[in-house]
Design a protein around this motif. Structure first.
Motif, mmCIF file in Angstrom:
data_model
loop_
_atom_site.group_PDB
_atom_site.id
_atom_site.type_symbol
_atom_site.label_atom_id
_atom_site.label_comp_id
_atom_site.label_asym_id
_atom_site.label_seq_id
_atom_site.Cartn_x
_atom_site.Cartn_y
_atom_site.Cartn_z
ATOM 1 N N ALA A 44 -7.638 -20.640 -5.869
ATOM 2 C CA ALA A 44 -6.809 -20.031 -4.821
ATOM 3 C C ALA A 44 -7.028 -20.712 -3.471
ATOM 4 C CB ALA A 44 -7.116 -18.542 -4.707
ATOM 5 N N GLU A 45 -5.915 -21.001 -2.818
ATOM 6 C CA GLU A 45 -5.943 -21.519 -1.450
ATOM 7 C C GLU A 45 -5.585 -20.412 -0.467
ATOM 8 O OE1 GLU A 45 -3.377 -24.961 -1.279
ATOM 9 O OE2 GLU A 45 -4.337 -25.831 -3.034
ATOM 10 N N ARG A 46 -4.957 -19.375 -0.985
ATOM 11 C CA ARG A 46 -4.621 -18.203 -0.180
ATOM 12 C C ARG A 46 -4.374 -17.051 -1.146
ATOM 13 N NH1 ARG A 46 1.709 -18.805 1.845
ATOM 14 N NH2 ARG A 46 2.581 -18.001 -0.087
ATOM 15 N N TYR A 47 -4.207 -15.851 -0.578
ATOM 16 C CA TYR A 47 -3.868 -14.673 -1.369
ATOM 17 C C TYR A 47 -2.625 -14.031 -0.791
ATOM 18 C CZ TYR A 47 -8.336 -14.883 -3.731
ATOM 19 O OH TYR A 47 -9.392 -15.289 -4.508
ATOM 20 N N SER A 48 -1.816 -13.514 -1.687
ATOM 21 C CA SER A 48 -0.706 -12.665 -1.283
ATOM 22 C C SER A 48 -1.002 -11.282 -1.822
ATOM 23 C CB SER A 48 0.625 -13.165 -1.860
ATOM 24 O OG SER A 48 1.063 -14.293 -1.152
ATOM 25 N N VAL A 49 -0.354 -10.296 -1.226
ATOM 26 C CA VAL A 49 -0.504 -8.929 -1.716
ATOM 27 C C VAL A 49 0.860 -8.468 -2.214
ATOM 28 C CG1 VAL A 49 -0.171 -7.924 0.599
ATOM 29 C CG2 VAL A 49 -1.291 -6.579 -1.192
ATOM 30 N N TYR A 50 0.875 -7.910 -3.410
ATOM 31 C CA TYR A 50 2.109 -7.361 -3.976
ATOM 32 C C TYR A 50 2.066 -5.854 -3.810
ATOM 33 C CZ TYR A 50 5.680 -5.847 -7.230
ATOM 34 O OH TYR A 50 6.773 -5.241 -7.776
ATOM 35 N N LEU A 51 3.125 -5.298 -3.219
ATOM 36 C CA LEU A 51 3.245 -3.862 -2.991
ATOM 37 C C LEU A 51 4.332 -3.320 -3.917
ATOM 38 C CD1 LEU A 51 3.192 -4.018 0.905
ATOM 39 C CD2 LEU A 51 1.263 -3.583 -0.619
ATOM 40 N N PRO A 52 3.948 -2.717 -5.043
ATOM 41 C CA PRO A 52 4.956 -2.280 -6.014
ATOM 42 C C PRO A 52 5.883 -1.178 -5.511
ATOM 43 C CG PRO A 52 2.758 -1.603 -6.705
ATOM 44 C CD PRO A 52 2.586 -2.477 -5.511
ATOM 45 N N ILE A 54 7.460 -0.979 -2.828
ATOM 46 C CA ILE A 54 8.646 -1.571 -2.194
ATOM 47 C C ILE A 54 9.057 -2.875 -2.874
ATOM 48 C CG2 ILE A 54 8.299 -0.474 0.062
ATOM 49 C CD1 ILE A 54 7.094 -3.142 1.043
ATOM 50 N N ALA A 55 8.338 -3.246 -3.940
ATOM 51 C CA ALA A 55 8.626 -4.463 -4.717
ATOM 52 C C ALA A 55 8.700 -5.698 -3.824
ATOM 53 C CB ALA A 55 9.896 -4.295 -5.533
ATOM 54 N N GLU A 56 7.701 -5.856 -2.964
ATOM 55 C CA GLU A 56 7.634 -6.991 -2.042
ATOM 56 C C GLU A 56 6.256 -7.624 -2.095
ATOM 57 O OE1 GLU A 56 9.904 -8.228 0.221
ATOM 58 O OE2 GLU A 56 11.494 -6.785 -0.151
ATOM 59 N N GLY A 102 -0.883 0.997 -5.726
ATOM 60 C CA GLY A 102 -0.705 0.027 -6.800
ATOM 61 C C GLY A 102 -0.769 -1.417 -6.326
ATOM 62 N N ALA A 103 -1.116 -1.634 -5.056
ATOM 63 C CA ALA A 103 -1.142 -2.990 -4.495
ATOM 64 C C ALA A 103 -2.075 -3.902 -5.288
ATOM 65 C CB ALA A 103 -1.574 -2.939 -3.033
ATOM 66 N N GLU A 104 -1.665 -5.162 -5.413
ATOM 67 C CA GLU A 104 -2.456 -6.157 -6.142
ATOM 68 C C GLU A 104 -2.591 -7.426 -5.308
ATOM 69 O OE1 GLU A 104 -0.954 -7.115 -10.071
ATOM 70 O OE2 GLU A 104 0.124 -5.214 -10.087
#
Length: 173
Positions: A44-52, A54-56, A102-104
């Motif tokens: 990983a060079e960065r992380y994103s967060v998925y917010l289910p 709002i599906a973003e 549920g964020a990942e």
């Protein structure tokens, strides 16, 4: 007909004189760019967060900064957020607790890609395309030279374009 011959003469000069970018002939240009793709944690060079809810998805660091600046959260919750430094586990726990349970976290890395549906005979044309269509690409878009390896018809066509004596064709006025 005269305009076509003049076009071929100018194209021939451009093909003969353009930089090869280290590629063997026959060559053509495409658009190279970069995109973020899901990766293994150790790459990983960065992380994103998925917010289910709002599906973003958002780049984690940018998302946390946005929350710090624009949030209507209580002072205690804001303070708790401010105390999270570079610990991604703490950050996702905080997001799950206050934003979306549920964020990942999604580990990502940047990879080089060749943009589909791009093929140019000259580097100048590829650069012009990028400049006129920059809204389709990242700020890192660039020309990318490719060799048409074992493409005998392409090789023959480009050889004709580069060597034919176009002025030898008689044109009617």
């Amino acid at each position: 007909m005269n305009q076509d011959i003049q076009f071929l003469i100018e194209l021939q000069q451009e093909l003969k004189n353009q930089d090869s970018d280290g590629q063997a002939a026959p060559r053509f240009w495409t658009v190279g760019d970069y995109e973020w793709v899901e990766a293994r944690e150790e790459n990983a060079e960065r992380y994103s967060v998925y917010l289910p809810n709002i599906a973003e998805s958002y780049v984690l660091d940018d998302y946390l900064e946005e929350i710090k600046e624009d949030s209507e959260l209580s002072k205690e919750v804001q303070t708790e957020l401010q105390e999270i430094e570079e610990d991604y586990d703490d950050a996702i726990e905080w997001i799950q607790k206050y934003i979306d349970e549920g964020a990942e976290l999604i580990p990502e890395r940047k990879v080089h890609i060749i943009q589909p549906n791009t093929m140019f005979l000259t580097k100048v044309e590829a650069k012009r395309h990028i400049r006129l269509n920059k809204h389709h690409y990242t700020s890192e878009a660039h020309t990318y030279a490719m060799t048409a390896w074992r493409a005998l018809k392409v090789e023959r066509l480009l050889n004709i374009l580069e060597t034919f004596e176009w002025k030898s064709i008689e044109t009617s006025k």
